[in-house]
Design a protein around this motif. Structure first.
Motif, PDB file in Angstrom:
ATOM      1  N   ARG A 129       7.061 -10.140   0.242  1.00 49.99           N
ATOM      2  CA  ARG A 129       7.447  -8.720   0.228  1.00 49.99           C
ATOM      3  C   ARG A 129       6.379  -7.917   0.951  1.00 49.99           C
TER       4      ARG A 129
ATOM      5  N   PHE B  15       5.529  -3.697   1.565  1.00 48.81           N
ATOM      6  CA  PHE B  15       5.903  -2.291   1.393  1.00 48.81           C
ATOM      7  C   PHE B  15       4.744  -1.425   1.870  1.00 48.81           C
TER       8      PHE B  15
ATOM      9  N   ILE C 217       2.992   2.706   1.747  1.00 48.20           N
ATOM     10  CA  ILE C 217       2.910   3.996   1.059  1.00 48.20           C
ATOM     11  C   ILE C 217       2.377   5.012   2.066  1.00 48.20           C
TER      12      ILE C 217
ATOM     13  N   ARG D  66      -2.080   6.641  -7.135  1.00 49.72           N
ATOM     14  CA  ARG D  66      -0.897   5.779  -7.260  1.00 49.72           C
ATOM     15  C   ARG D  66      -1.325   4.459  -7.877  1.00 49.72           C
ATOM     16  N   GLY D  67      -0.354   3.638  -8.132  1.00 51.96           N
ATOM     17  CA  GLY D  67      -0.667   2.359  -8.756  1.00 51.96           C
ATOM     18  C   GLY D  67      -0.852   2.565 -10.240  1.00 51.96           C
TER      19      GLY D  67
ATOM     20  N   HIS E 113      -1.566   0.349 -12.480  1.00 48.90           N
ATOM     21  CA  HIS E 113      -0.910  -0.724 -13.215  1.00 48.90           C
ATOM     22  C   HIS E 113      -1.504  -2.062 -12.775  1.00 48.90           C
TER      23      HIS E 113
ATOM     24  N   MET F   8      -4.893   3.301  -6.552  1.00 46.63           N
ATOM     25  CA  MET F   8      -5.154   3.777  -5.201  1.00 46.63           C
ATOM     26  C   MET F   8      -5.328   5.293  -5.274  1.00 46.63           C
TER      27      MET F   8
ATOM     28  N   TYR G 255      10.033  -7.742  -5.610  1.00 50.47           N
ATOM     29  CA  TYR G 255       9.876  -6.668  -6.588  1.00 50.47           C
ATOM     30  C   TYR G 255      10.569  -7.052  -7.888  1.00 50.47           C
TER      31      TYR G 255
ATOM     32  N   TYR H 128       5.423  -5.810 -14.036  1.00 55.37           N
ATOM     33  CA  TYR H 128       4.450  -4.716 -14.131  1.00 55.37           C
ATOM     34  C   TYR H 128       3.852  -4.621 -15.537  1.00 55.37           C
TER      35      TYR H 128
END
Ligand code: TYD
Length: 136
Positions: free
Chosen positions: A37, A39, A41, A50-51, A53, A101, A118, A123
């Motif tokens: 994957r 992705f 941002i 962000r993040g 987690h 982040m 995903y 998570y």
């Protein structure tokens, strides 16, 4: 054994010539996983992190291909903040490492390569749950 968090930042080779720069990232050579994957941002807001987690299984490799940001990694024992400010620098975030982040520049495009598709179930969004899993 997990790589210490102060050693997960890597300078990739820049294959530049008079036409410009090129960086190649290959699974199993530059990163220790198969990429399933990708992705990215961008369009982040000032002072909005962000993040925040961790993942049970997902490993990630983060590259600020434009602009800059900081990434704070926390493995439950130590917390290290890395600056991503050049397109040839990559940061490996292993599974079970809490990541945030932050301090994105307005032009930041943060590219993330991951070893898993995903999956919301992968998570861990609660820091206390993260700590509990680490200590179990
Ligand atoms: P989120 O994980 O909250 O972003 P970040 O942790 O980087 O701040 O993801 C934002 C939204 O995008 C959320 O609805 C989940 C979705 N998403 C996908 O569908 N696929 C993905 O690969 C990722 C990373 C997120």
């Amino acid at each position: 054994m997990r790589t210490p968090l102060n050693q997960v930042l890597k300078k990739n080779k820049v294959l530049g010539d008079e036409r410009g720069q090129l960086v190649a990232i290959e699974s199993g050579i530059h990163i220790p996983f198969e990429i399933k994957r990708v992705f990215y941002i961008y369009g982040t807001q000032p002072n909005v992190p962000r993040g925040q987690h961790s993942h049970h299984k997902t490993q990630q490799y983060l590259i600020a291909v434009s602009g800059s940001c900081q990434v704070t990694l926390d493995d439950g024992k130590e917390k290290v903040t890395h600056l991503l400010d050049q397109p040839h620098i990559g940061l490996f975030q292993d599974a079970m490492v809490w990541g945030t982040m932050h301090d994105f520049s307005p032009d930041c495009v943060l590219l993330v390569l991951a070893n898993e598709h995903y999956n919301d179930a992968d998570y861990i969004r609660s820091y206390s749950e993260f700590k509990e899993i680490l200590s179990s």
